[in-house]
Design an enzyme around this catalytic site. Structure first.
Site, PDB file in Angstrom:
ATOM      1  N   PRO A 257     -11.840   3.873 -13.246  1.00 26.05           N
ATOM      2  CA  PRO A 257     -12.719   1.869 -11.614  1.00 26.05           C
ATOM      3  C   PRO A 257     -11.039   2.623 -10.832  1.00 26.05           C
ATOM      4  O   PRO A 257     -11.406   2.102  -9.635  1.00 26.05           O
ATOM      5  CB  PRO A 257     -12.541   0.937 -12.694  1.00 26.05           C
ATOM      6  CG  PRO A 257     -12.646   1.712 -13.856  1.00 26.05           C
ATOM      7  CD  PRO A 257     -12.529   2.907 -14.322  1.00 26.05           C
TER       8      PRO A 257
ATOM      9  N   GLU B 117     -10.980   2.029 -22.528  1.00 24.14           N
ATOM     10  CA  GLU B 117      -9.967   1.113 -21.357  1.00 24.14           C
ATOM     11  C   GLU B 117      -9.417   2.622 -21.074  1.00 24.14           C
ATOM     12  O   GLU B 117      -9.094   2.797 -19.894  1.00 24.14           O
ATOM     13  CB  GLU B 117      -8.963   0.641 -22.354  1.00 24.14           C
ATOM     14  CG  GLU B 117      -9.240  -1.103 -22.555  1.00 24.14           C
ATOM     15  CD  GLU B 117     -10.003  -2.018 -21.524  1.00 24.14           C
ATOM     16  OE1 GLU B 117     -11.209  -2.133 -22.281  1.00 24.14           O
ATOM     17  OE2 GLU B 117      -9.614  -1.981 -20.542  1.00 24.14           O
TER      18      GLU B 117
ATOM     19  N   ARG C 147     -26.152  19.185  -4.844  1.00 24.59           N
ATOM     20  CA  ARG C 147     -27.084  18.728  -3.592  1.00 24.59           C
ATOM     21  C   ARG C 147     -27.324  19.807  -2.700  1.00 24.59           C
ATOM     22  O   ARG C 147     -27.547  19.728  -1.528  1.00 24.59           O
ATOM     23  CB  ARG C 147     -28.006  17.830  -3.731  1.00 24.59           C
ATOM     24  CG  ARG C 147     -27.092  16.847  -3.115  1.00 24.59           C
ATOM     25  CD  ARG C 147     -27.750  15.430  -2.900  1.00 24.59           C
ATOM     26  NE  ARG C 147     -28.368  15.147  -1.462  1.00 24.59           N
ATOM     27  CZ  ARG C 147     -28.732  15.482  -0.084  1.00 24.59           C
ATOM     28  NH1 ARG C 147     -27.212  15.462   0.112  1.00 24.59           N
ATOM     29  NH2 ARG C 147     -29.577  15.224   0.678  1.00 24.59           N
TER      30      ARG C 147
ATOM     31  N   ASP D 294     -28.918  13.804   5.669  1.00 26.09           N
ATOM     32  CA  ASP D 294     -28.983  12.773   5.068  1.00 26.09           C
ATOM     33  C   ASP D 294     -28.027  11.397   5.330  1.00 26.09           C
ATOM     34  O   ASP D 294     -26.994  11.735   6.398  1.00 26.09           O
ATOM     35  CB  ASP D 294     -28.517  13.279   3.736  1.00 26.09           C
ATOM     36  CG  ASP D 294     -27.813  13.277   3.435  1.00 26.09           C
ATOM     37  OD1 ASP D 294     -27.772  14.072   2.137  1.00 26.09           O
ATOM     38  OD2 ASP D 294     -26.618  13.536   3.963  1.00 26.09           O
TER      39      ASP D 294
HETATM   40  N1  LIG Z   1     -15.643   6.054 -12.157  1.00 24.90           N
HETATM   41  C1  LIG Z   1     -16.118   5.701 -12.412  1.00 24.90           C
HETATM   42  C2  LIG Z   1     -15.632   4.258 -12.991  1.00 24.90           C
HETATM   43  C3  LIG Z   1     -15.558   3.862 -13.543  1.00 24.90           C
HETATM   44  C4  LIG Z   1     -14.708   4.071 -15.137  1.00 24.90           C
HETATM   45  C5  LIG Z   1     -14.963   4.792 -15.006  1.00 24.90           C
HETATM   46  C6  LIG Z   1     -13.828   5.785 -16.457  1.00 24.90           C
HETATM   47  C7  LIG Z   1     -14.001   5.228 -17.400  1.00 24.90           C
HETATM   48  C8  LIG Z   1     -13.454   5.212 -18.696  1.00 24.90           C
HETATM   49  C9  LIG Z   1     -13.865   4.029 -19.778  1.00 24.90           C
HETATM   50  N2  LIG Z   1     -13.778   3.137 -18.925  1.00 24.90           N
HETATM   51  C10 LIG Z   1     -14.600   1.903 -19.041  1.00 24.90           C
HETATM   52  C11 LIG Z   1     -13.305   0.831 -18.064  1.00 24.90           C
HETATM   53  C12 LIG Z   1     -13.313   0.412 -18.196  1.00 24.90           C
HETATM   54  C13 LIG Z   1     -12.005  -1.527 -17.831  1.00 24.90           C
HETATM   55  C14 LIG Z   1     -10.890  -0.736 -17.518  1.00 24.90           C
HETATM   56  N3  LIG Z   1     -10.637   1.260 -17.584  1.00 24.90           N
HETATM   57  C15 LIG Z   1     -11.905   1.389 -18.252  1.00 24.90           C
HETATM   58  C16 LIG Z   1     -13.938   3.817 -17.003  1.00 24.90           C
HETATM   59  C17 LIG Z   1     -14.976   2.886 -16.360  1.00 24.90           C
HETATM   60  N4  LIG Z   1     -15.988   2.837 -14.135  1.00 24.90           N
HETATM   61  N5  LIG Z   1     -16.926   1.774 -12.783  1.00 24.90           N
HETATM   62  C18 LIG Z   1     -16.626   2.809 -12.030  1.00 24.90           C
HETATM   63  N6  LIG Z   1     -16.865   3.240 -10.356  1.00 24.90           N
END
Ligand SMILES: N#Cc1c(-c2ccc3ccn(Cc4cccnc4)c3c2)n[nH]c1N
Length: 240
Positions: free
Chosen positions: A86, A113, A155, A170
């Site tokens: 994230p 996490e 794609r 697209d």
């Molecule tokens: N790309 C992407 C993502 C992810 C994502 C990707 C990998 C992981 C591995 C664990 N978590 C949970 C987590 C929760 C809270 C804090 N950190 C991690 C992931 C969330 N969340 N949203 C996105 N756009």
């Protein structure tokens, strides 16, 4: 292109073998290999996580298991390592276009996490590593993000889409959102297909489609308009 995915939930990646992507894999256009991180654990519990240093909620994925798994999976073949998070740089169509020419992508799917930061630091010392995010919302792990990114990249590969022009025309290909699309019947529940689309006047159709794309982009994604290069809009475009 070869794609490797390391995850504790291999089943999450099963959709890659369905439909269009599944056919591309079967045709040998893409080589997709999914690896279970737990295969590199050494304890009876197959532990992959531990409590975070400094305290805080949840668990962090241990570096040792990831290190052994990635050393094995990467081998000596050059690759780009992608770590969904994230906290990552936004994944966009431009990212997909950049990655489509890579010979090999390796995706590290975190859970809990996230993955101990030293794993990214370790591999960034010897290869291209990108921490990317598919959007401003929080998922439970990286697997869904990998499905999104693999589809967006695949794609664009030659032979994957039946009509290669689809990828060229697209949304985002010209920096704008796509406008509305219509098919038969001409009238549906009293709603008629715009006459210009049935006129056979290709110039008028192209103009109408660009106007609708500009309108939609201005309304839904003004940030995309603002990001367009200076010369991307002509005088008439600027009327929207
Ligand atoms: N790309 C992407 C993502 C992810 C994502 C990707 C990998 C992981 C591995 C664990 N978590 C949970 C987590 C929760 C809270 C804090 N950190 C991690 C992931 C969330 N969340 N949203 C996105 N756009």
């Amino acid at each position: 292109m070869r794609i490797d995915v390391v995850t504790i939930f291999p089943g999450y990646l099963a959709p890659l073998r369905e439909a269009l992507l599944g056919r591309a894999i079967a045709a040998g256009l893409i080589d997709v290999r999914v690896h279970n991180l737990r295969d590199w654990t050494r304890d009876v519990h197959q532990a992959v996580d531990d409590a975070p240093y400094g305290g805080g909620p949840g668990m962090v994925m241990r570096p040792q298991v990831w290190g052994e798994a990635l050393d094995d999976v990467l081998g000596d073949e050059p690759a780009r390592l992608i770590v969904p998070t994230p906290a990552g740089v936004p994944f966009t169509q431009a990212t997909a276009r950049r990655w489509k020419d890579e010979p090999r992508l390796v995706f590290a799917c975190g859970r809990y996490e996230g993955i101990d930061q030293r794993v990214v630091d370790e591999y960034a010392s010897r290869m291209p590593v990108e921490e990317v995010s598919i959007g401003d919302y929080v998922l439970v792990g990286g697997e869904v993000a990998v499905l999104v990114m693999v589809e967006a990249v695949a794609r664009l590969l030659p032979g994957v889409l039946g009509n290669p022009q689809s990828a060229e025309q697209d949304s985002f290909s010209d920096g704008l959102l796509e406008g509305p699309a219509y098919t038969r019947p001409v009238v549906w529940r009293g709603r008629e297909v715009p006459a210009v689309l049935r006129s056979g006047d290709h110039g008028a159709i192209a103009r109408w489609r660009r106007d609708r794309a500009l309108e939609r982009t201005a309304k839904r994604r003004p940030d995309l308009l603002a990001a367009l290069p200076e010369d991307a809009l002509d005088q008439r475009d600027r009327e929207f």
